[in-house]
Design a protein around this motif. Structure first.
Motif, PDB file in Angstrom:
ATOM      1  N   HIS A   1       0.877  -1.165   0.000  1.00  0.00           N
ATOM      2  CA  HIS A   1       0.000   0.000   0.000  1.00  0.00           C
ATOM      3  C   HIS A   1       0.914   1.213   0.000  1.00  0.00           C
ATOM      4  O   HIS A   1       2.127   1.064   0.108  1.00  0.00           O
TER       5      HIS A   1
ATOM      6  N   HIS B   1      -8.586  -0.907  -3.734  1.00  0.00           N
ATOM      7  CA  HIS B   1      -7.533   0.116  -3.699  1.00  0.00           C
ATOM      8  C   HIS B   1      -8.143   1.514  -3.717  1.00  0.00           C
ATOM      9  O   HIS B   1      -7.631   2.440  -3.091  1.00  0.00           O
TER      10      HIS B   1
ATOM     11  N   GLU C   1      -0.771   2.956  -3.726  1.00  0.00           N
ATOM     12  CA  GLU C   1      -0.149   1.810  -4.393  1.00  0.00           C
ATOM     13  C   GLU C   1      -1.221   0.755  -4.589  1.00  0.00           C
ATOM     14  O   GLU C   1      -1.903   0.393  -3.634  1.00  0.00           O
TER      15      GLU C   1
ATOM     16  N   CYS D   1      -4.757   5.869  -0.498  1.00  0.00           N
ATOM     17  CA  CYS D   1      -3.741   4.851  -0.724  1.00  0.00           C
ATOM     18  C   CYS D   1      -3.263   4.975  -2.163  1.00  0.00           C
ATOM     19  O   CYS D   1      -4.066   5.085  -3.088  1.00  0.00           O
TER      20      CYS D   1
ATOM     21  N   CYS E   1      -3.470  -2.088  -4.482  1.00  0.00           N
ATOM     22  CA  CYS E   1      -3.460  -3.113  -3.435  1.00  0.00           C
ATOM     23  C   CYS E   1      -4.640  -4.058  -3.591  1.00  0.00           C
ATOM     24  O   CYS E   1      -5.101  -4.653  -2.627  1.00  0.00           O
TER      25      CYS E   1
ATOM     26  N   MET F   1      -9.375   3.342   0.075  1.00  0.00           N
ATOM     27  CA  MET F   1      -8.505   3.463   1.244  1.00  0.00           C
ATOM     28  C   MET F   1      -8.128   4.912   1.494  1.00  0.00           C
ATOM     29  O   MET F   1      -6.971   5.270   1.416  1.00  0.00           O
TER      30      MET F   1
HETATM   31 CU1  CUA Z   1      -4.119   0.160  -0.284  1.00  0.00          CU
HETATM   32 CU2  CUA Z   1      -4.054   0.774  -2.475  1.00  0.00          CU
END
Ligand code: CUA
Ligand code: HEA
Ligand code: HEA
Ligand SMILES: [Cu+2]
Lengths: 531, 398, 290
Positions: free
Chosen positions: B216, B259, B253, B251, B255, B262
């Protein structure tokens, strides 16, 4: 001399293969080049169609037509298909067609292997597409939602489709390594007597360097995904901290391939420009030597700056400083290339047929993309840019002008040579304008999205990002549809059109223009003498 | 190559036929590109506030300010460079055209300039590069210089699929921060969380990033720190907030499935407010613990109400409020063999998680919470098994 | 084919079915492999079918090449093309191995120290693994695969080193024989080399068995097991391939296909063998010894 070649080629048309065997079993660089190009065009449409779906989903906030996994599955496939399916095969297609004609060779050095390296591509595409569709079958596991970078541990979570993808990458790797070997050997061993390396056409030079890069970095990617495969199925822990491994190791392996890869995509187009710009400026390429030097520098420096994709993984101060400075310095050789192009246009007698229009657009827009690359290279600033839409904007500005438009330019430039017909210039210009304008509408706004804080690879976004996404999506539709025009032009030109003379363009230089358009099935069966 | 002198360079019919079109072409060629460029200038340069979300939001930490400045600097430098390139190209496009009868200068590349440009240009570029690198290096050192001294606030940031866990190591407070569904968050959808990351101004804060599952990345533009959360490793960043306010990030990255869900919301408050906040948190914790350990038996309804609330914050992200899940990744609980089968198995999965799937262990919840969730899952969405799971049962199951 | 007379006698082969068959065999193998790895039973059969097709392909393709060669279609220039081709192929192989050596280097010198509390990400140890210290060979803080004994360098590995080095010498000896058209020396040299190669593979197999059963050193044994098997395994695979090629060459030598002035195939395989040799030295030093 030209005439002699023609005569006895006429004489041999009878023993030229015909029908399906001609294409499936081909050992002829022109036919194989055509196969490459057709394959690339199909893939452009596949990858483009997925891009259109991506843009449609991002058109409005909220999740309208793609569930999150499907979205990122599309993103993954879009990237891989475009890079490995569209751009690289298209470049290889140009290489196959032009290199033997440019260096005065009867064919590629290893014709049978040449055919193998093409035919592996459809196999790879099959595996790639399977990796996309398998999850939709019962027991097919989850979708590939990792993006084209396939970072573990996420890529270890993914279901069996990831294995199809890994094997697809192996196949793509084999294909490009074989193709590169063939090109290197052709260029080193098959040049017409008197053509020293420093007399070699620039397109050949760019491909020589590209092929070296491919041979050096593609195996590393293959190794990386192989370890991934073992982590997935055989309990190894290369990328698992619990066993003493490190997920970041995969990133290093991937980008050790990944960054040189971007120059692999760029250089062949640079090669095309080095022919198109002089041809339509009616004067020789400015700075042939410095061009070669710049290229070699880009290749070597490009090999050792990969971690600029990983500034945020926690590298020591020393490491990031090194990678930052190294990356920024790449602007020197690339800048020299751009400069040479401008200096070639300078004091020329320019005309603006479609290839030249693309060339000019590339000089302007690639520079733009490159400059945003330099912004990304600045580590502290990349703490903000990284993994935001700003990056997406950057790399489409370098990938489309830097790679795709260059290939378009090449296709328009050599289409008359291949088909023996001039394409419809009017349509060509319409295509250029819709394409370039559509492109800018699509990707320019993404810079702002990134700066304002929109991450990439998200299926759904907050309303604060709506406006620019709407613009971008509309642009993408224009941009997308414009490619249908390309398709039409190409087909139209193949089927007929004004007869092209052997030297289709007034200012065109080089051996390929000595042959008639379309060239005989076997050309340069008597090697020309270069004085 | 000096090959084929025999070919003249004078216009052959097809090419010259096109000449007259080119003027027109050129004029509308300038428009879109210049237009684009001027937008670039207007917007990108010196839009210090994020009114239209065109540029970074106003920094809330000193380092962030430095980063903002280096960003503006490089952007201005590159804009200038871009203008130079555009300038030369368009000049040439306009004057060096065959249609204007400009004769190609065949010896330009052999002039002294032609012979020395390969030195001149790189040297100039190198100059600019070093300017950029030099300025960047100063900021870089600051950003990388994570404070280690005593009076810093250590916050351990753990990424989970798909929520954030913030551990205030010095106050042993744990904050679980999850996205708030659209119904509740409205316009702040995907930028709003249930529990914010509360931080004091004027104190050096060290973030220790790690992850429980996949990669993340913690990203709050106002703080200008982005750092990957790597499972099994700990990466560090730091910030010192210089103004109060609410700063929103996401977030950064990829994930997995959610995703996009987040968000990170930093609430920057004065040191006093922060101290007060810390006290409440501890109070709440003690109360909850007491309630859970009090060996009272709970009625079905009590558990259901508690359970519903907990389920919708903790489980709904994957299994959905409707209990339908998102097969194949996230199985449905409605009428599932697990939620209607033996209680023991159900508890095991919830406490221990399920290997090789996205189902993580929830053992960190207290007995009461787990009891409530399981009870809810076994009775909601007409699963109605009528089972009532008590905290005591959970204690055993652990 | 008729172009031959004209093209400065550079031979352009007739259209050939082998490339596309090669594609099919690869597709079959990998498709099967992907299925097999995920427990789809037919996968295994597909792999086998694919491999059979693949070896049939290699056989027929190379038979064509040999025929063309014997019928004198290949000029010097063609020969050079083959040599260059082989050279760059080996170059790409080198980089394939570099990726695995690189992984070993990274894990030993960067990742594990961090986990052990030294270096830039030393915090890791304090926060997550207090008590874990970094000693190579390691199976990581998670002690993956349980206790194990590392593979010593001076037993079988040392012997294997000797074997490969000798085989390097024998093949060179064979080459000398070829250079002076000494059929007997060529054949004997090849036989010796093949014998040594096979012996090496057998020992390697024995070593694996030993590792699995007595040392509890398996693929699951964390970073050490992973790198150990990945590197030695890939090398072993290459040795096997090399041995097979040598056998083919032996066969052709017995049919006395080669002469002091025309023996590209022999040299190609010889190069390959030396390459495998050198890689082993790297392995011995970095995987077994240090
Ligand atoms: Cu946690 Cu993208
Ligand atoms: C054809 C493809 C291509 C090309 C040519 C480039 C060229 C460059 N790229 Fe780009 N890049 C990508 C494709 C490409 N890139 C892709 C696909 C990604 C994303 C991958 C992913 O994450 O999915 C990426 C991502 C990427 C990143 C990581 C961003 C992030 O994830 O945080 C960085 C960071 O340094 C970067 C930098 C550069 C630089 C410095 C160049 C330089 O080569 C540019 C050099 C050119 C110029 C500088 C312009 C011309 C020069 C002058 C006019 C002279 C004067 C200039 C100066 C003095 C500065 N690129
Ligand atoms: C050479 C490589 C290449 C090319 C050519 C393109 C071309 C395009 N790309 Fe992409 N792209 C990448 C490489 C490339 N891309 C990479 C590497 C990523 C990162 C992936 C990742 O994050 O892992 C990416 C990611 C990416 C994203 C970010 C997704 C995300 O992070 O959430 C987006 C979103 O806008 C996008 C859009 C487009 C568009 C609109 C085009 C257009 O240029 C496409 C235009 C072409 C066509 C449209 C095809 C021809 C026309 C038709 C098919 C007819 C039908 C048309 C209609 C119905 C309108 N691409
Ligand atoms: Cu890069």
């Amino acid at each position: 001399m030209t005439t002699t070649t023609l005569n006895h080629d006429e004489a041999h048309h009878h023993d030229n293969p015909t029908g399906w065997r001609r294409w499936l079993f081909s050992t002829n660089h022109k036919d194989i080049g055509t196969l490459y190009l057709l394959f690339a065009l199909t893939m452009l449409f596949l990858g483009g169609a997925s891009a259109m779906l991506i843009r449609l989903e991002l058109f409005q906030p909220g999740i309208q037509l793609l569930d999150p996994d499907l979205y990122n599955n599309l993103v993954t496939n879009h990237a891989l298909i475009m890079i490995f399916g569209a751009v690289m095969p298209a470049a290889a297609g140009l290489a196959n067609w032009m290199i033997p004609m440019m260096v005065g060779a009867p064919d590629m050095a290893l014709p049978r292997m040449n055919n193998l390296s093409f035919w592996i591509l459809p196999a790879a595409a099959t595996m790639l597409i399977l990796s996309f569709v398998v999850p939709f079958f019962p027991g097919g596991g989850t979708q590939i939602n990792t993006g084209w970078t396939l970072y573990p541990p996420l890529s270890v979570q993914v279901g069996m489709s990831m294995d199809f993808l890994i094997f697809a990458i192996h196949l793509l790797g084999i294909s490009s390594v074989l193709a590169s070997i063939n090109i290197i050997v052709t260029l080193l061993n098959m040049r017409a007597p008197g053509m020293t390396l420093m007399k070699m056409p620039m397109f050949c030079w760019t491909w020589l360097v590209t092929a070296f890069l491919l041979i050096l970095v593609v195996p590393v990617l293959a190794g990386g995904v192989t370890m991934l495969l073992f982590d997935r199925h055989f309990g190894t822990s290369f990328f698992d901290a619990a066993g003493g491994g490190d997920p970041v190791l995969f990133q290093h392996l991937f980008w050790f391939f990944g960054h040189p890869e971007v120059y692999i995509l760029l250089l062949p187009s640079i090669g095309v420009l080095s022919h198109v710009i002089p041809a339509f400026s009616r004067k020789p390429l400015f700075g042939y030597k410095s061009m070669v030097g710049a290229m070699l520098t880009v290749a070597t420096v490009g090999m050792v700056v990969w971690a600029h994709h990983q500034y945020t993984i926690g590298m020591s101060l020393g490491a990031v400083t090194y990678f930052m400075i190294g990356t920024i310095l790449i602007s020197i050789p690339v800048g020299l290339m751009i400069f040479n192009f401008i200096a070639t246009m300078w004091r020329g007698a320019m005309t603006f047929e479609t290839p030249m229009l693309f060339a000019v657009a590339i000089v302007l827009m690639f520079t733009f993309g490159g400059l945003s690359g330099v912004m990304l290279a600045v580590v502290p600033a990349d703490m903000q840019y990284h993994d935001s839409m700003f990056v997406v904007a950057h790399f489409h500005y370098v990938l489309m002008p830097g790679a795709v438009f260059g290939l378009f330019a090449g296709i328009f430039y050599w289409l008359p040579k291949w088909t023996g017909h001039m394409y419809d210039e009017k349509l060509g210009k319409i295509f250029f304008w819709t394409n370039v304008i559509g492109f800018n509408i699509t990707f320019f706004p993404q810079h702002f999205l990134g700066l304002a804080g929109m991450p990439r690879r998200i299926v759904d976004y907050n309303i604060m990002f709506t406006e620019f996404n709407v613009v971008s999506s509309i642009g993408a539709m224009i941009f997308g549809l414009s490619h249908l025009l390309l398709l039409y032009i190409v087909i139209k030109t193949i089927r007929g059109g004004k007869k092209a003379e052997s030297r289709a363009w007034e200012g065109a230089e080089g051996l390929e223009w000595e042959l008639d358009s379309p060239p005989a099935f076997h050309t340069w069966t008597v090697a020309p003498q270069i004085k | 190559m000096k090959f084929n002198k025999n070919h003249t360079r004078h216009g052959s019919a097809p090419v010259s036929a096109l000449q007259n079109k080119n003027k027109a072409v050129l004029h509308n060629m300038k428009l879109p590109l210049l237009a684009g460029l001027s937008i670039a200038l207007l917007t990108l340069s010196n839009v210090s506030k994020a009114e239209y979300g065109l540029n970074f939001p106003e920094p809330a930490a000193n380092v962030a300010q430095d980063i903002y400045n280096i960003h503006m600097l490089t952007m201005q430098i590159t804009t200038v460079l871009l203008l130079i390139v555009f300038g030369f190209v368009f000049y040439s496009l306009y004057y060096h055209r065959k249609s204007r009868g400009y004769p190609a200068d065949q010896n330009f590349h052999n002039s002294w300039f032609g012979n020395w440009s390969w030195v001149i240009v790189p040297v100039l570029v190198l100059g600019v590069d070093l300017t950029i690198a030099g300025k960047a290096d100063v900021v870089l050192k600051k950003v990388w210089d994570v404070p280690k001294d005593e009076n810093i606030l250590d916050v351990k940031v753990t990424g989970h699929q798909w929520w954030w866990e913030f551990d205030y190591l010095d106050h042993n407070i744990k904050v679980e921060s999850r996205y708030v569904p659209q119904e509740k968050s409205g316009d702040l959808y995907l930028r709003e969380v249930d529990n914010r990351l509360v931080l004091p101004t004027g104190q050096k804060i060290r973030f220790l990033h790690t992850s429980a599952d996949v990669l993340h990345a913690f990203w709050v533009p106002e703080l200008a720190v982005k750092k990957d959360a790597i499972p099994g490793y700990v990466t560090e960043t730091w910030a010192e907030l210089n103004r109060e306010g609410v700063f929103r990030g996401q977030c950064a990255e990829l994930c997995g499935t959610w995703h996009s869900r987040m968000p990170i919301v930093v609430e920057s408050v004065s040191p006093q407010q922060f101290a007060a906040w810390v006290d409440d948190q501890n109070a709440i914790k003690i109360a909850a613990a007491a309630e859970a350990s009090a060996d009272k038996t709970w009625s079905l309804d009590e558990l259901l109400t508690k359970g519903k609330a907990l389920y919708e914050t903790k489980c709904a992200a994957c299994h959905q409020v409707t209990g339908m899940g998102l097969p194949p990744a996230f199985p449905a609980l409605k009428g599932s063999a697990l939620a209607t089968g033996p209680i023991a198995d159900h508890l095991q999965i919830v406490i221990k998680g399920k290997e090789g799937t996205a189902m993580q262990p929830w053992g960190s919840l207290n007995d009461l919470e787990i009891a409530a969730i399981v009870t809810y899952e076994r009775n909601a969405w007409d699963n109605n098994t009528g089972d009532v799971v008590q905290p005591a049962d959970v204690k055993q199951a652990r | 084919m008729s172009v031959k007379e004209h093209n400065g006698d550079y031979f352009i082969p007739e259209p050939s079915p082998w490339p596309i068959i090669g594609m099919l065999s690869l597709l079959l193998t990998l498709f099967g492999g992907a299925l097999a790895m995920n427990g789809v039973s037919i996968g295994g059969f597909l792999v086998i079918a694919g491999l059979i097709l693949f070896f049939y392909l290699l056989y027929s393709w190379f038979r064509d090449v040999v025929m063309e060669n014997l019928s004198g279609k290949y000029s010097r220039q063609v020969d050079t093309s083959f040599r260059m081709g082989m050279f760059w192929f080996i170059a790409s192989e080198v980089f394939f191995f570099i990726s695995f050596f690189g992984a070993l280097f990274y894990i030993r010198n960067i990742a594990l120290p961090w986990l052990g509390g030294e270096g830039y990400l030393g915090m890791t140890n304090e926060i997550l693994y207090s008590g874990f210290e970094n000693v190579w060979p390691s199976h990581g803080p998670g002690e993956m695969g349980g206790d194990f004994t590392p593979m010593g360098a001076w037993g079988i590995p040392a012997i294997n080193t000797l074997i490969l080095l000798t085989s390097g010498a024998t093949i060179t000896w064979a080459h000398w024989g070829l250079k002076i058209d000494n059929q007997k020396q060529l054949v004997n040299g090849l036989i010796a080399t093949i014998a040594l190669g096979v012996f090496f593979v057998i020992l390697q197999g024995y070593e694996y068995g030993h590792a699995y059963h007595e040392l509890n050193l398996t693929l699951e044994t964390g970073a050490y097991g992973s790198t150990f098997y990945m590197l030695t395994g890939f090398h072993g695979f290459h040795v096997t391939m090399g041995a097979v090629m040598l056998m083919a060459i032996l066969g052709r030598s017995l049919k006395s296909h080669f002469s002091s002035h025309n023996h590209f195939a022999f040299e190609a395989v010889a190069w390959y063998w030396h390459f495998v040799d050198v890689v082993w030295l790297g392995l011995f030093v970095f995987v077994y010894w240090l």
